[in-house]
Motif scaffolding. Structure first.
Motif, mmCIF file in Angstrom:
data_model
loop_
_atom_site.group_PDB
_atom_site.id
_atom_site.type_symbol
_atom_site.label_atom_id
_atom_site.label_comp_id
_atom_site.label_asym_id
_atom_site.label_seq_id
_atom_site.Cartn_x
_atom_site.Cartn_y
_atom_site.Cartn_z
ATOM 1 N N CYS A 148 -63.234 54.575 15.777
ATOM 2 C CA CYS A 148 -62.068 54.419 16.512
ATOM 3 C C CYS A 148 -60.850 55.154 15.699
ATOM 4 O O CYS A 148 -60.749 54.738 14.683
ATOM 5 N N THR A 149 -60.123 55.921 16.643
ATOM 6 C CA THR A 149 -58.934 56.472 15.919
ATOM 7 C C THR A 149 -57.649 55.544 15.973
ATOM 8 O O THR A 149 -57.835 54.694 16.865
ATOM 9 N N GLY A 150 -56.702 55.423 15.106
ATOM 10 C CA GLY A 150 -55.375 55.044 15.394
ATOM 11 C C GLY A 150 -55.540 53.705 14.565
ATOM 12 O O GLY A 150 -56.702 53.327 14.458
ATOM 13 N N GLY A 151 -54.337 52.940 14.685
ATOM 14 C CA GLY A 151 -54.411 51.410 14.225
ATOM 15 C C GLY A 151 -54.652 51.534 12.854
ATOM 16 O O GLY A 151 -54.814 52.442 12.149
ATOM 17 N N ALA A 152 -54.928 50.102 12.259
ATOM 18 C CA ALA A 152 -54.972 49.898 11.050
ATOM 19 C C ALA A 152 -56.278 50.064 10.462
ATOM 20 O O ALA A 152 -56.742 49.699 9.451
ATOM 21 N N GLY A 153 -57.511 50.560 11.480
ATOM 22 C CA GLY A 153 -58.749 50.689 11.059
ATOM 23 C C GLY A 153 -59.703 49.236 11.029
ATOM 24 O O GLY A 153 -59.073 48.345 11.588
ATOM 25 N N ALA A 154 -60.701 49.297 10.493
ATOM 26 C CA ALA A 154 -61.643 48.099 10.322
ATOM 27 C C ALA A 154 -61.586 47.465 8.934
ATOM 28 O O ALA A 154 -61.257 48.255 7.939
ATOM 29 N N SER A 155 -61.427 46.077 8.788
ATOM 30 C CA SER A 155 -61.424 45.422 7.604
ATOM 31 C C SER A 155 -62.360 44.419 7.631
ATOM 32 O O SER A 155 -62.414 43.678 8.431
ATOM 33 N N ALA A 156 -62.718 43.959 6.388
ATOM 34 C CA ALA A 156 -63.725 42.882 6.170
ATOM 35 C C ALA A 156 -63.611 42.397 4.636
ATOM 36 O O ALA A 156 -63.268 43.550 3.616
#
Length: 168
Positions: A58-66
């Motif tokens: 997915c584009t934009g935003g803060a991305g994925a995190s874990a």
């Protein structure tokens, strides 16, 4: 918008890893923009691997995190699901106890705006990861196979662990 999910592979031995993939689909002719974080919290016992490698297409935003050892993956607010398309979120997870781990994203967890209209996923989604016993085997072999009274034979015991996970 809708959410789908899958574990790849769907089963493993304790301590092995699997990739959890969330697929976010937008059937609208305009892009869908997340208005809040999408958080997928796992069932007790299922955790992110030491190196969870959270990622998104997915584009934009803060991305994925874990976080390694944590119990969730997050796709940040502002992420964009393409018009009449889909994008994914992935993370590497693990579990150390035998059993079935059912992971659910409930209805309403995915909040977006499409052309200024607020929308959410109307149906939840579930995927299951199964931790099975390791297929460890034991082989006993006597050489020679038979021994006369007072004779001797050598016993060889072989343990086989076909996985990359230590069996203790």
């Amino acid at each position: 918008p809708s959410v789908g999910k899958a574990f790849l592979p769907t089963s493993g031995v304790a301590g092995a890893t699997a990739t959890l993939v969330l697929t976010l689909t937008n059937s609208n002719t305009s892009t869908a923009i997340l208005t809040s974080n999408l958080t997928d919290t796992y069932p007790t016992g299922l955790v992110n691997a030491a190196t969870p490698a959270a990622a998104t297409s997915c584009t934009g935003g803060a991305g994925a995190s874990a976080t390694g050892g944590g119990n969730s993956v997050v796709l940040g607010s502002g992420a964009v699901i393409p018009a009449t398309g889909a994008c994914t979120v992935s993370v590497v997870v693990t579990a150390s106890t035998l059993g079935a781990y059912t992971n659910t994203v409930p209805a309403g967890a995915l909040s977006v705006t499409v052309a200024g209209i607020p929308l959410a996923n109307l149906i939840g989604t579930t995927a299951q990861y199964q931790i099975t016993p390791a297929n460890v085997s034991v082989l006993k072999d006597f050489t020679p196979d038979a021994a006369s009274p007072g004779g001797s034979s050598t016993l060889k015991i072989t343990f086989n662990n076909p996985t990359s996970i230590p069996a203790t």
